[in-house]
Design a protein around this motif. Structure first.
Motif, PDB file in Angstrom:
ATOM      1  N   ASP A 165       0.824  -1.214   0.000  1.00 12.27           N
ATOM      2  CA  ASP A 165       0.000   0.000   0.000  1.00 12.27           C
ATOM      3  C   ASP A 165       0.855   1.260   0.000  1.00 12.27           C
ATOM      4  O   ASP A 165       0.547   2.230  -0.692  1.00 12.27           O
ATOM      5  CB  ASP A 165      -0.947   0.012   1.207  1.00 12.27           C
ATOM      6  N   ALA A 166       1.930   1.265   0.778  1.00  9.03           N
ATOM      7  CA  ALA A 166       2.817   2.431   0.819  1.00  9.03           C
ATOM      8  C   ALA A 166       3.514   2.629  -0.525  1.00  9.03           C
ATOM      9  O   ALA A 166       3.665   3.760  -0.998  1.00  9.03           O
ATOM     10  CB  ALA A 166       3.847   2.277   1.936  1.00  9.03           C
ATOM     11  N   ILE A 167       3.926   1.531  -1.144  1.00  7.65           N
ATOM     12  CA  ILE A 167       4.566   1.619  -2.455  1.00  7.65           C
ATOM     13  C   ILE A 167       3.574   2.133  -3.486  1.00  7.65           C
ATOM     14  O   ILE A 167       3.891   3.012  -4.289  1.00  7.65           O
ATOM     15  CB  ILE A 167       5.137   0.248  -2.869  1.00  7.65           C
ATOM     16  N   TYR A 168       2.366   1.607  -3.442  1.00 10.55           N
ATOM     17  CA  TYR A 168       1.327   2.063  -4.374  1.00 10.55           C
ATOM     18  C   TYR A 168       1.067   3.565  -4.206  1.00 10.55           C
ATOM     19  O   TYR A 168       0.944   4.294  -5.196  1.00 10.55           O
ATOM     20  CB  TYR A 168       0.031   1.279  -4.176  1.00 10.55           C
ATOM     21  N   ALA A 169       0.997   4.042  -2.966  1.00 11.98           N
ATOM     22  CA  ALA A 169       0.730   5.461  -2.719  1.00 11.98           C
ATOM     23  C   ALA A 169       1.801   6.348  -3.347  1.00 11.98           C
ATOM     24  O   ALA A 169       1.502   7.381  -3.947  1.00 11.98           O
ATOM     25  CB  ALA A 169       0.622   5.728  -1.219  1.00 11.98           C
ATOM     26  N   VAL A 170       3.065   5.937  -3.224  1.00  7.90           N
ATOM     27  CA  VAL A 170       4.163   6.713  -3.797  1.00  7.90           C
ATOM     28  C   VAL A 170       4.076   6.719  -5.321  1.00  7.90           C
ATOM     29  O   VAL A 170       4.227   7.756  -5.970  1.00  7.90           O
ATOM     30  CB  VAL A 170       5.528   6.151  -3.331  1.00  7.90           C
ATOM     31  N   ILE A 171       3.805   5.552  -5.900  1.00  3.32           N
ATOM     32  CA  ILE A 171       3.736   5.451  -7.355  1.00  3.32           C
ATOM     33  C   ILE A 171       2.525   6.197  -7.897  1.00  3.32           C
ATOM     34  O   ILE A 171       2.622   6.925  -8.892  1.00  3.32           O
ATOM     35  CB  ILE A 171       3.711   3.968  -7.800  1.00  3.32           C
ATOM     36  N   ALA A 172       1.375   6.030  -7.248  1.00  2.00           N
ATOM     37  CA  ALA A 172       0.130   6.661  -7.721  1.00  2.00           C
ATOM     38  C   ALA A 172       0.208   8.182  -7.682  1.00  2.00           C
ATOM     39  O   ALA A 172      -0.443   8.865  -8.479  1.00  2.00           O
ATOM     40  CB  ALA A 172      -1.049   6.172  -6.892  1.00  2.00           C
ATOM     41  N   ALA A 173       1.019   8.725  -6.779  1.00  2.29           N
ATOM     42  CA  ALA A 173       1.175  10.182  -6.714  1.00  2.29           C
ATOM     43  C   ALA A 173       1.803  10.716  -7.995  1.00  2.29           C
ATOM     44  O   ALA A 173       1.487  11.823  -8.426  1.00  2.29           O
ATOM     45  CB  ALA A 173       2.027  10.564  -5.503  1.00  2.29           C
ATOM     46  N   GLN A 174       2.658   9.935  -8.620  1.00  2.29           N
ATOM     47  CA  GLN A 174       3.319  10.370  -9.859  1.00  2.29           C
ATOM     48  C   GLN A 174       2.665   9.776 -11.103  1.00  2.29           C
ATOM     49  O   GLN A 174       2.801  10.320 -12.187  1.00  2.29           O
ATOM     50  CB  GLN A 174       4.792   9.972  -9.813  1.00  2.29           C
ATOM     51  N   ILE A 212      -2.144   4.327 -12.727  1.00  4.54           N
ATOM     52  CA  ILE A 212      -1.703   2.966 -12.420  1.00  4.54           C
ATOM     53  C   ILE A 212      -2.652   2.334 -11.406  1.00  4.54           C
ATOM     54  O   ILE A 212      -3.118   2.995 -10.480  1.00  4.54           O
ATOM     55  CB  ILE A 212      -0.241   2.937 -11.918  1.00  4.54           C
ATOM     56  N   SER A 213      -2.939   1.070 -11.596  1.00  6.26           N
ATOM     57  CA  SER A 213      -3.860   0.391 -10.678  1.00  6.26           C
ATOM     58  C   SER A 213      -3.098  -0.289  -9.549  1.00  6.26           C
ATOM     59  O   SER A 213      -1.927  -0.636  -9.688  1.00  6.26           O
ATOM     60  CB  SER A 213      -4.691  -0.652 -11.430  1.00  6.26           C
ATOM     61  N   LYS A 214      -3.805  -0.486  -8.446  1.00  8.30           N
ATOM     62  CA  LYS A 214      -3.224  -1.176  -7.301  1.00  8.30           C
ATOM     63  C   LYS A 214      -2.857  -2.614  -7.688  1.00  8.30           C
ATOM     64  O   LYS A 214      -1.816  -3.129  -7.292  1.00  8.30           O
ATOM     65  CB  LYS A 214      -4.235  -1.188  -6.150  1.00  8.30           C
ATOM     66  N   ALA A 215      -3.707  -3.240  -8.494  1.00 14.02           N
ATOM     67  CA  ALA A 215      -3.449  -4.620  -8.921  1.00 14.02           C
ATOM     68  C   ALA A 215      -2.147  -4.721  -9.714  1.00 14.02           C
ATOM     69  O   ALA A 215      -1.390  -5.682  -9.558  1.00 14.02           O
ATOM     70  CB  ALA A 215      -4.613  -5.142  -9.751  1.00 14.02           C
ATOM     71  N   THR A 216      -1.872  -3.740 -10.539  1.00 14.39           N
ATOM     72  CA  THR A 216      -0.636  -3.729 -11.327  1.00 14.39           C
ATOM     73  C   THR A 216       0.582  -3.636 -10.406  1.00 14.39           C
ATOM     74  O   THR A 216       1.567  -4.352 -10.587  1.00 14.39           O
ATOM     75  CB  THR A 216      -0.634  -2.557 -12.328  1.00 14.39           C
ATOM     76  N   VAL A 217       0.510  -2.767  -9.418  1.00 15.76           N
ATOM     77  CA  VAL A 217       1.622  -2.612  -8.472  1.00 15.76           C
ATOM     78  C   VAL A 217       1.821  -3.911  -7.695  1.00 15.76           C
ATOM     79  O   VAL A 217       2.940  -4.410  -7.578  1.00 15.76           O
ATOM     80  CB  VAL A 217       1.380  -1.421  -7.522  1.00 15.76           C
ATOM     81  N   TYR A 218       0.746  -4.491  -7.172  1.00 11.68           N
ATOM     82  CA  TYR A 218       0.837  -5.725  -6.396  1.00 11.68           C
ATOM     83  C   TYR A 218       1.404  -6.863  -7.246  1.00 11.68           C
ATOM     84  O   TYR A 218       2.251  -7.622  -6.795  1.00 11.68           O
ATOM     85  CB  TYR A 218      -0.539  -6.122  -5.855  1.00 11.68           C
ATOM     86  N   ARG A 219       0.909  -6.994  -8.464  1.00 10.98           N
ATOM     87  CA  ARG A 219       1.377  -8.056  -9.354  1.00 10.98           C
ATOM     88  C   ARG A 219       2.869  -7.904  -9.632  1.00 10.98           C
ATOM     89  O   ARG A 219       3.633  -8.864  -9.583  1.00 10.98           O
ATOM     90  CB  ARG A 219       0.579  -8.043 -10.665  1.00 10.98           C
ATOM     91  N   ASN A 220       3.297  -6.672  -9.908  1.00  4.86           N
ATOM     92  CA  ASN A 220       4.708  -6.422 -10.178  1.00  4.86           C
ATOM     93  C   ASN A 220       5.575  -6.653  -8.953  1.00  4.86           C
ATOM     94  O   ASN A 220       6.696  -7.156  -9.070  1.00  4.86           O
ATOM     95  CB  ASN A 220       4.911  -5.014 -10.736  1.00  4.86           C
ATOM     96  N   LEU A 221       5.097  -6.311  -7.765  1.00  2.00           N
ATOM     97  CA  LEU A 221       5.851  -6.581  -6.541  1.00  2.00           C
ATOM     98  C   LEU A 221       6.087  -8.078  -6.375  1.00  2.00           C
ATOM     99  O   LEU A 221       7.195  -8.517  -6.071  1.00  2.00           O
ATOM    100  CB  LEU A 221       5.119  -6.022  -5.320  1.00  2.00           C
ATOM    101  N   ASN A 222       5.051  -8.864  -6.602  1.00  6.10           N
ATOM    102  CA  ASN A 222       5.189 -10.317  -6.483  1.00  6.10           C
ATOM    103  C   ASN A 222       6.136 -10.879  -7.536  1.00  6.10           C
ATOM    104  O   ASN A 222       6.957 -11.746  -7.239  1.00  6.10           O
ATOM    105  CB  ASN A 222       3.822 -10.998  -6.559  1.00  6.10           C
ATOM    106  N   GLN A 223       6.055 -10.377  -8.755  1.00  2.00           N
ATOM    107  CA  GLN A 223       6.949 -10.836  -9.824  1.00  2.00           C
ATOM    108  C   GLN A 223       8.397 -10.456  -9.525  1.00  2.00           C
ATOM    109  O   GLN A 223       9.315 -11.257  -9.747  1.00  2.00           O
ATOM    110  CB  GLN A 223       6.514 -10.265 -11.173  1.00  2.00           C
TER     111      GLN A 223
END
Length: 119
Positions: free
Chosen positions: A17-26, A30-41
């Protein structure tokens, strides 16, 4: 690349969630699902590490070198602990049990210095 860059810049073992917040600000589209999927990959590829928090949360670590973690039972923050604390641990397991350790993941649990001061 955006997700990896964000994790590499955040040296505080952030949650997804913290990573998503930083990315979404810029990158507001971008969707939360995309960030989560990429983190897992990225974690599966060994480019970042997953660290389990005490409350069931998952934290991400940019540091993929051998080291341990400490999770505070009060604030749930994650800290790095250098592996020099027990540098020959794999060898000790082999000698004592005959089991050959390929890798290990150690997490200490306790109260961090900040929470100790504010009790």
């Amino acid at each position: 690349q955006i997700v990896l860059q964000a994790v590499n810049q955040m040296h505080n073992h952030p949650t997804a969630d913290a990573i998503y917040a930083v990315i979404a600000a810029q990158h507001p589209t971008i969707s939360k699902a995309t960030v989560y999927r990429n983190l897992n990959q990225l974690a599966e590829a060994g480019l970042i590490r997953k660290v389990e928090g005490l409350d069931g949360s998952v934290h991400f670590d940019h540091n993929t070198h051998n080291h341990y973690h400490f999770v505070c039972i009060k604030c749930n923050k994650v800290y790095d602990v250098p592996c020099e604390v027990a540098p020959d641990l794999n060898q000790k397991v082999l000698v004592k049990t005959g089991l050959q350790v390929i890798s290990h993941d150690i997490t200490f649990k306790g109260i961090c210095q900040h929470c100790q001061k504010h009790n």
